[in-house]
Each structure stands twice: as structure tokens, then as C-alpha cells.
Design a protein around this motif. Structure first.
Motif, PDB file in Angstrom:
ATOM      1  N   ALA A 240      21.724  58.562  45.882  1.00  0.00           N
ATOM      2  CA  ALA A 240      22.933  58.517  45.050  1.00  0.00           C
ATOM      3  C   ALA A 240      23.933  57.519  45.629  1.00  0.00           C
ATOM      4  CB  ALA A 240      23.558  59.911  44.952  1.00  0.00           C
ATOM      5  N   TYR A 241      24.136  57.554  46.934  1.00  0.00           N
ATOM      6  CA  TYR A 241      25.074  56.618  47.563  1.00  0.00           C
ATOM      7  C   TYR A 241      24.587  55.182  47.415  1.00  0.00           C
ATOM      8  CZ  TYR A 241      27.951  54.304  51.040  1.00  0.00           C
ATOM      9  OH  TYR A 241      28.809  53.447  51.665  1.00  0.00           O
ATOM     10  N   GLY A 242      23.286  54.961  47.619  1.00  0.00           N
ATOM     11  CA  GLY A 242      22.724  53.612  47.461  1.00  0.00           C
ATOM     12  C   GLY A 242      22.894  53.113  46.033  1.00  0.00           C
ATOM     13  N   GLY A 243      22.685  53.984  45.058  1.00  0.00           N
ATOM     14  CA  GLY A 243      22.891  53.606  43.654  1.00  0.00           C
ATOM     15  C   GLY A 243      24.339  53.253  43.379  1.00  0.00           C
ATOM     16  N   TYR A 244      25.239  54.041  43.931  1.00  0.00           N
ATOM     17  CA  TYR A 244      26.671  53.764  43.765  1.00  0.00           C
ATOM     18  C   TYR A 244      27.031  52.397  44.348  1.00  0.00           C
ATOM     19  CZ  TYR A 244      31.626  53.842  44.924  1.00  0.00           C
ATOM     20  OH  TYR A 244      32.934  53.502  45.069  1.00  0.00           O
ATOM     21  N   ARG A 245      26.567  52.122  45.553  1.00  0.00           N
ATOM     22  CA  ARG A 245      26.878  50.842  46.208  1.00  0.00           C
ATOM     23  C   ARG A 245      26.285  49.673  45.419  1.00  0.00           C
ATOM     24  NH1 ARG A 245      30.812  49.993  49.331  1.00  0.00           N
ATOM     25  NH2 ARG A 245      29.639  48.297  50.236  1.00  0.00           N
ATOM     26  N   LEU A 246      25.058  49.832  44.930  1.00  0.00           N
ATOM     27  CA  LEU A 246      24.415  48.785  44.150  1.00  0.00           C
ATOM     28  C   LEU A 246      25.186  48.533  42.859  1.00  0.00           C
ATOM     29  CD1 LEU A 246      22.040  46.847  43.720  1.00  0.00           C
ATOM     30  CD2 LEU A 246      20.835  48.738  42.603  1.00  0.00           C
ATOM     31  N   GLY A 247      25.565  49.596  42.168  1.00  0.00           N
ATOM     32  CA  GLY A 247      26.352  49.455  40.940  1.00  0.00           C
ATOM     33  C   GLY A 247      27.683  48.778  41.204  1.00  0.00           C
ATOM     34  N   PHE A 248      28.331  49.194  42.250  1.00  0.00           N
ATOM     35  CA  PHE A 248      29.621  48.597  42.613  1.00  0.00           C
ATOM     36  C   PHE A 248      29.471  47.110  42.905  1.00  0.00           C
ATOM     37  CE2 PHE A 248      33.140  47.779  45.598  1.00  0.00           C
ATOM     38  CZ  PHE A 248      34.195  48.263  44.836  1.00  0.00           C
ATOM     39  N   SER A 249      28.419  46.758  43.624  1.00  0.00           N
ATOM     40  CA  SER A 249      28.160  45.356  43.954  1.00  0.00           C
ATOM     41  C   SER A 249      27.886  44.536  42.694  1.00  0.00           C
ATOM     42  CB  SER A 249      26.974  45.266  44.907  1.00  0.00           C
ATOM     43  OG  SER A 249      26.612  43.926  45.147  1.00  0.00           O
ATOM     44  N   LEU A 250      27.087  45.074  41.782  1.00  0.00           N
ATOM     45  CA  LEU A 250      26.781  44.365  40.538  1.00  0.00           C
ATOM     46  C   LEU A 250      28.030  44.171  39.680  1.00  0.00           C
ATOM     47  CD1 LEU A 250      23.365  45.982  39.557  1.00  0.00           C
ATOM     48  CD2 LEU A 250      23.766  43.678  40.437  1.00  0.00           C
ATOM     49  N   ILE A 251      28.874  45.176  39.643  1.00  0.00           N
ATOM     50  CA  ILE A 251      30.117  45.057  38.874  1.00  0.00           C
ATOM     51  C   ILE A 251      31.002  43.973  39.479  1.00  0.00           C
ATOM     52  CG2 ILE A 251      32.293  46.250  38.354  1.00  0.00           C
ATOM     53  CD1 ILE A 251      30.607  48.787  37.891  1.00  0.00           C
ATOM     54  N   ASN A 252      31.102  43.925  40.789  1.00  0.00           N
ATOM     55  CA  ASN A 252      31.908  42.888  41.442  1.00  0.00           C
ATOM     56  C   ASN A 252      31.359  41.494  41.154  1.00  0.00           C
ATOM     57  OD1 ASN A 252      33.806  44.577  42.520  1.00  0.00           O
ATOM     58  ND2 ASN A 252      32.845  44.726  44.515  1.00  0.00           N
ATOM     59  N   GLN A 253      30.031  41.347  41.186  1.00  0.00           N
ATOM     60  CA  GLN A 253      29.430  40.048  40.896  1.00  0.00           C
ATOM     61  C   GLN A 253      29.691  39.644  39.452  1.00  0.00           C
ATOM     62  OE1 GLN A 253      25.313  40.478  41.884  1.00  0.00           O
ATOM     63  NE2 GLN A 253      25.634  40.316  44.084  1.00  0.00           N
ATOM     64  N   SER A 254      29.569  40.583  38.531  1.00  0.00           N
ATOM     65  CA  SER A 254      29.810  40.295  37.117  1.00  0.00           C
ATOM     66  C   SER A 254      31.266  39.909  36.894  1.00  0.00           C
ATOM     67  CB  SER A 254      29.462  41.511  36.256  1.00  0.00           C
ATOM     68  OG  SER A 254      28.098  41.801  36.336  1.00  0.00           O
ATOM     69  N   THR A 255      32.157  40.607  37.557  1.00  0.00           N
ATOM     70  CA  THR A 255      33.585  40.307  37.423  1.00  0.00           C
ATOM     71  C   THR A 255      33.888  38.909  37.945  1.00  0.00           C
ATOM     72  OG1 THR A 255      34.111  42.650  37.693  1.00  0.00           O
ATOM     73  CG2 THR A 255      35.906  41.087  38.034  1.00  0.00           C
ATOM     74  N   ALA A 256      33.296  38.551  39.065  1.00  0.00           N
ATOM     75  CA  ALA A 256      33.519  37.216  39.629  1.00  0.00           C
ATOM     76  C   ALA A 256      32.965  36.136  38.698  1.00  0.00           C
ATOM     77  CB  ALA A 256      32.866  37.106  41.009  1.00  0.00           C
ATOM     78  N   ALA A 257      31.797  36.360  38.133  1.00  0.00           N
ATOM     79  CA  ALA A 257      31.204  35.384  37.210  1.00  0.00           C
ATOM     80  C   ALA A 257      32.050  35.253  35.955  1.00  0.00           C
ATOM     81  CB  ALA A 257      29.776  35.799  36.849  1.00  0.00           C
ATOM     82  N   LEU A 258      32.549  36.362  35.444  1.00  0.00           N
ATOM     83  CA  LEU A 258      33.402  36.337  34.260  1.00  0.00           C
ATOM     84  C   LEU A 258      34.702  35.589  34.545  1.00  0.00           C
ATOM     85  CD1 LEU A 258      33.852  37.262  31.346  1.00  0.00           C
ATOM     86  CD2 LEU A 258      34.817  39.374  32.255  1.00  0.00           C
ATOM     87  N   GLN A 259      35.290  35.837  35.698  1.00  0.00           N
ATOM     88  CA  GLN A 259      36.534  35.144  36.060  1.00  0.00           C
ATOM     89  C   GLN A 259      36.292  33.647  36.181  1.00  0.00           C
ATOM     90  OE1 GLN A 259      39.612  36.526  36.177  1.00  0.00           O
ATOM     91  NE2 GLN A 259      40.308  34.436  36.351  1.00  0.00           N
ATOM     92  N   GLN A 260      35.148  33.255  36.747  1.00  0.00           N
ATOM     93  CA  GLN A 260      34.808  31.838  36.876  1.00  0.00           C
ATOM     94  C   GLN A 260      34.661  31.210  35.491  1.00  0.00           C
ATOM     95  OE1 GLN A 260      34.698  29.908  39.625  1.00  0.00           O
ATOM     96  NE2 GLN A 260      34.395  28.201  38.236  1.00  0.00           N
ATOM     97  N   SER A 261      34.044  31.916  34.561  1.00  0.00           N
ATOM     98  CA  SER A 261      33.891  31.405  33.195  1.00  0.00           C
ATOM     99  C   SER A 261      35.249  31.235  32.531  1.00  0.00           C
ATOM    100  CB  SER A 261      33.026  32.358  32.357  1.00  0.00           C
ATOM    101  OG  SER A 261      31.726  32.418  32.847  1.00  0.00           O
ATOM    102  N   ILE A 262      36.115  32.196  32.726  1.00  0.00           N
ATOM    103  CA  ILE A 262      37.466  32.105  32.150  1.00  0.00           C
ATOM    104  C   ILE A 262      38.203  30.906  32.733  1.00  0.00           C
ATOM    105  CG2 ILE A 262      39.730  33.241  32.111  1.00  0.00           C
ATOM    106  CD1 ILE A 262      38.191  35.921  31.868  1.00  0.00           C
TER     107      ILE A 262
END
Length: 144
Positions: free
Chosen positions: A46-68
């Protein structure tokens, strides 16, 4: 003899009872250990899944900000280019109007030249209006 036999039987019963309790306590200990290991494995997953999800969200947010940021930069460049084109057209319009005024005084008989210049001014006015509309849309998009 009987008392000896009954003592042996009591000892065997006591020993058997002790052995049963010992086996039972071992089973209980193993069950508890398996339970805690299962809980530990699930908690780790569960903790590993949480960390992975959190990491993916951060990467997506960074990519979206770069596109903007890329879109903003592109809009700014287009806005600057259109502004320069509009200034160039305004300058060209002024030159044409001056030419018309000079030509009008020099060539009052020449309707052909006048019509050509008027047509050119009309075309340039249309282009200027289109550029103004495009510039306004870009400004609204940049603000929004």
C-alpha cells in the motif's frame, strides 16, 4: 503395582497434556507470525503504491506546467510578430496616404492611379483590421 501403574499413567497424561499445549502454543505462535507478516506485506504494498502514485502525479504536473509555459512563450512570440506586422502596415498605410495626397495634387487627371492607390489602401485597411482582430484574440488567450 497398581499405584505405580497409575502414577505412570498420570505422568503420561500430564506429559501428553504438556506436549499438546506446547504444540498448540507453537501453532498459535506461527499463526500470529503469519498474520503479522501478511499485514506487513500488505502495508508495504500500500505504501509503495501511494509513493508510486504520488510520483506519477508530480511528473504529470511538471509536464503539464512545461506545456503551459511553452504555449505562453509561443503566444508571446506570435503576439510580438503580429504587433510588428501591424505597425509595418500602419506605416505603409501612412506612406500610401501621403502618396495619394501628392499624386492627387500632381495627377488630378489620372483616375487609374488614384483607383489603384485607393484599392491598395482598402486592401491594407482590411489586412490591418484582420491583424487587429487576431492580435485581440491572442491578447485574450494570453490573459485567459
Amino acid at each position: 503395582m497398581e499405584s505405580q501403574h497409575s502414577m505412570e499413567q498420570n505422568l503420561s497424561t500430564t506429559e501428553l497434556s504438556r506436549r499438546k499445549k506446547s504444540k498448540k502454543s507453537r501453532r498459535t505462535g506461527k499463526t500470529i507470525m503469519v498474520f503479522f507478516l501478511s499485514v506487513l506485506v500488505w502495508a508495504s504494498l500500500a505504501y509503495g503504491g501511494y509513493r508510486l502514485g504520488f510520483s506519477l502525479i508530480n511528473q504529470s504536473t511538471a509536464a503539464l506546467q512545461q506545456s503551459i509555459d511553452d504555449v505562453k512563450e509561443s503566444n508571446a512570440l506570435q503576439l510580438q510578430r503580429m504587433t510588428e506586422q501591424m505597425k509595418s502596415l500602419e506605416f505603409e498605410l501612412q506612406l500610401i496616404e501621403e502618396s495619394i495626397n501628392q499624386t492627387d495634387s500632381q495627377l488630378s487627371d489620372s483616375n487609374t492611379t488614384r483607383e489603384a492607390l485607393i484599392n491598395r489602401i482598402t486592401e491594407l485597411d482590411k489586412q490591418l483590421e484582420e491583424l487587429k482582430k487576431s492580435l485581440q484574440k491572442l491578447k485574450e488567450n494570453t490573459r485567459g
